[in-house]
Motif scaffolding. Structure first.
Motif, PDB file in Angstrom:
ATOM      1  N   THR A  26      26.616  42.977  21.354  1.00  0.00           N
ATOM      2  CA  THR A  26      27.593  42.014  20.646  1.00  0.00           C
ATOM      3  C   THR A  26      28.599  43.237  19.880  1.00  0.00           C
ATOM      4  OG1 THR A  26      26.340  40.242  20.307  1.00  0.00           O
ATOM      5  CG2 THR A  26      28.137  40.305  18.996  1.00  0.00           C
TER       6      THR A  26
ATOM      7  N   ASP B  89      32.856  40.925  18.402  1.00  0.00           N
ATOM      8  CA  ASP B  89      32.295  39.935  19.474  1.00  0.00           C
ATOM      9  C   ASP B  89      31.735  38.892  18.917  1.00  0.00           C
ATOM     10  OD1 ASP B  89      33.712  41.287  21.526  1.00  0.00           O
ATOM     11  OD2 ASP B  89      31.822  42.640  21.924  1.00  0.00           O
ATOM     12  N   VAL B  90      31.490  37.976  19.728  1.00  0.00           N
ATOM     13  CA  VAL B  90      30.746  36.638  19.203  1.00  0.00           C
ATOM     14  C   VAL B  90      29.570  36.701  20.727  1.00  0.00           C
ATOM     15  CG1 VAL B  90      30.639  34.096  18.946  1.00  0.00           C
ATOM     16  CG2 VAL B  90      32.407  35.494  17.802  1.00  0.00           C
TER      17      VAL B  90
ATOM     18  N   ILE C   6      27.277  33.876  22.377  1.00  0.00           N
ATOM     19  CA  ILE C   6      27.144  32.477  22.144  1.00  0.00           C
ATOM     20  C   ILE C   6      26.124  32.095  23.368  1.00  0.00           C
ATOM     21  CG2 ILE C   6      28.537  30.369  23.070  1.00  0.00           C
ATOM     22  CD1 ILE C   6      31.117  31.882  22.386  1.00  0.00           C
TER      23      ILE C   6
ATOM     24  N   VAL D  19      27.223  29.617  18.720  1.00  0.00           N
ATOM     25  CA  VAL D  19      27.189  31.059  18.258  1.00  0.00           C
ATOM     26  C   VAL D  19      25.653  31.655  17.990  1.00  0.00           C
ATOM     27  CG1 VAL D  19      28.104  32.847  16.595  1.00  0.00           C
ATOM     28  CG2 VAL D  19      29.478  30.845  17.317  1.00  0.00           C
TER      29      VAL D  19
ATOM     30  N   VAL E 160      27.378  37.491  15.551  1.00  0.00           N
ATOM     31  CA  VAL E 160      28.461  37.783  15.417  1.00  0.00           C
ATOM     32  C   VAL E 160      28.612  39.229  14.847  1.00  0.00           C
ATOM     33  CG1 VAL E 160      29.148  35.762  14.532  1.00  0.00           C
ATOM     34  CG2 VAL E 160      28.554  37.218  12.962  1.00  0.00           C
TER      35      VAL E 160
ATOM     36  N   VAL F 136      33.868  40.329  12.644  1.00  0.00           N
ATOM     37  CA  VAL F 136      34.290  38.755  12.939  1.00  0.00           C
ATOM     38  C   VAL F 136      34.558  38.245  11.646  1.00  0.00           C
ATOM     39  CG1 VAL F 136      33.381  36.806  13.898  1.00  0.00           C
ATOM     40  CG2 VAL F 136      32.976  38.816  15.272  1.00  0.00           C
TER      41      VAL F 136
ATOM     42  N   LEU G 185      34.163  33.173  12.521  1.00  0.00           N
ATOM     43  CA  LEU G 185      33.018  32.487  13.193  1.00  0.00           C
ATOM     44  C   LEU G 185      31.668  33.016  12.551  1.00  0.00           C
ATOM     45  CD1 LEU G 185      34.150  32.550  16.732  1.00  0.00           C
ATOM     46  CD2 LEU G 185      34.225  30.524  15.034  1.00  0.00           C
ATOM     47  N   LYS G 186      30.850  32.127  12.555  1.00  0.00           N
ATOM     48  CA  LYS G 186      29.448  32.383  11.780  1.00  0.00           C
ATOM     49  C   LYS G 186      28.465  31.714  12.921  1.00  0.00           C
ATOM     50  CE  LYS G 186      29.038  28.392   8.938  1.00  0.00           C
ATOM     51  NZ  LYS G 186      30.248  27.659   9.694  1.00  0.00           N
TER      52      LYS G 186
ATOM     53  N   GLU H  77      36.335  37.437  19.277  1.00  0.00           N
ATOM     54  CA  GLU H  77      36.399  36.151  18.616  1.00  0.00           C
ATOM     55  C   GLU H  77      37.581  35.468  18.766  1.00  0.00           C
ATOM     56  OE1 GLU H  77      36.320  35.942  14.474  1.00  0.00           O
ATOM     57  OE2 GLU H  77      37.402  37.863  14.125  1.00  0.00           O
TER      58      GLU H  77
END
Length: 360
Positions: A35, A39-40, A42, A78, A81, A85, A88-89, A146
């Motif tokens: 990551t 980046d995220v 998932i 997700v 992170v 980022v 998002l979390k 993200e």
């Protein structure tokens, strides 16, 4: 560990891949990148099966990179992170559609049309900037910048959200761009499959009058009583086609097989547009004379990230969901056989979270 074409990463991943043009999918160990800052990571819980997957695993649109993990209708959660980022979390419900990167600096990107960026990178089967080959959502996890991750609103089940990321945006975007989202507009939808049934649902939600055009008389009841279409025309019945001649403001053509365009152009009013979103594997014949009545033939390909998020929010607001059949991963080859025969109502969705196991 089987070698992924191109660069190898250190993060272990597992999925199902095609190894050659037979298109047969089987368990596959591969790697993902760690990551990065933006980046995220998932955890994939569901992934829709798109007709594009079928074409690509069989290398019908040019040479595919093998092994190939398909899937660009990805819904999940997700799990990590990067340090930079912002939106998002961990724990967020998210989706990833057909693309995972673009240049972010060209005119298309500036206009939120990353899907038309010359340097856009597809979710699977494309060379990434680090030299690796992207792999899709028939797998346990994905790592994505993200910017290319869509938030899935509460109230929209993940399994229902997955097909919206390709089938949904593929029809939502042209309906809006070509002005077919106005109440009272008369919209034709050609083909009643995974993409076509979403065109009916979105057009009706916009307040349009919808006529479904199909080669299959057996789909009439389904189109009108279940999907809410206003009328149904069998394209092989000349009298039915004649009755609709010159009445449509626009047509969304979702058919991926070779088919004649002239009968469809005859259904349009002057200034009407035939919008092609299906991708036949051979060229279509385009007659010129109907175009002289200021009728147009054009195309559309998915949508930008901003518009995809708007589509997702519109879908939950108007209770628009695809009709799906949820399957385990070990049914995927049978599902592909059925997809060839259009034997699904209307989208297969793989239950990745519950059925993809390293021992599969």
């Amino acid at each position: 560990m089987a070698a992924t074409p191109g660069l190898e990463h250190s993060r272990k991943a597992f999925g199902w891949a095609a190894r050659d043009k037979s298109g047969v999918l089987s368990p596959f160990d591969f790697t993902r990148r760690e990551t990065g800052d933006k980046d995220v990571a998932i955890k994939v819980l569901f992934c829709g099966i798109c007709h594009t997957d079928l074409h690509n695993i069989k290398s019908e649109w040019g040479q595919s990179f093998y092994p190939l993990v398909p899937g660009h209708e990805i819904a999940g959660e997700v799990i990590e992170v990067g340090s930079k980022v912002e939106k998002l979390k961990v724990g967020d419900r998210v989706g990833v559609g057909c693309m995972v990167l673009s240049c972010r600096s060209c005119k298309s990107c500036d206009e939120n049309l990353e899907n038309y960026c010359p340097k856009m990178i597809l979710t699977y089967g494309a060379k990434y900037v680090d030299g690796s080959i992207t792999q899709g959502g028939y797998s346990d996890l994905v790592v994505v910048d993200e910017h290319f991750v869509i938030t899935i609103p509460d109230g929209l089940p993940l399994e229902a959200a997955a097909p919206l990321l390709c089938a949904g945006i593929t029809v939502y975007s042209p309906l809006i761009y070509f002005g077919l989202d106005k109440p009272g507009t008369h919209v034709g939808v050609v083909g009643l499959g995974g993409v076509g049934h979403m065109a009916v649902k979105f057009a009706k939600a916009f307040g349009a009058k919808v006529t479904v055009i199909s080669t299959s008389p057996s789909k009439r009841k389904e189109a009108i009583e279940h999907l809410g279409a206003d009328s149904f025309v069998v394209s092989r019945e000349e009298d039915q086609m004649q009755a609709v001649k010159g009445t449509l403001d626009g047509i969304i053509d979702t058919v991926s097989a070779v088919h004649p365009l002239l009968p469809l152009l005859d259904l349009l009013k002057s200034h009407g547009k035939l919008v092609i979103v299906g991708v036949p594997d051979k060229p279509l014949e385009l007659p010129v004379f109907p175009l002289l009545a200021r009728k147009g033939v054009t195309g559309s390909s998915i949508g930008g990230i901003k518009e995809t998020q708007e589509m997702m929010d519109f879908a939950v607001k108007h209770d628009i969901t695809p009709d799906i059949e949820i399957i385990p991963i070990d049914y995927v080859n049978k599902a592909m056989e059925r997809l060839v025969k259009a034997d699904v109502k209307y989208r297969f969705v793989i239950d990745i979270g519950n059925t993809l196991k390293p021992s599969s």
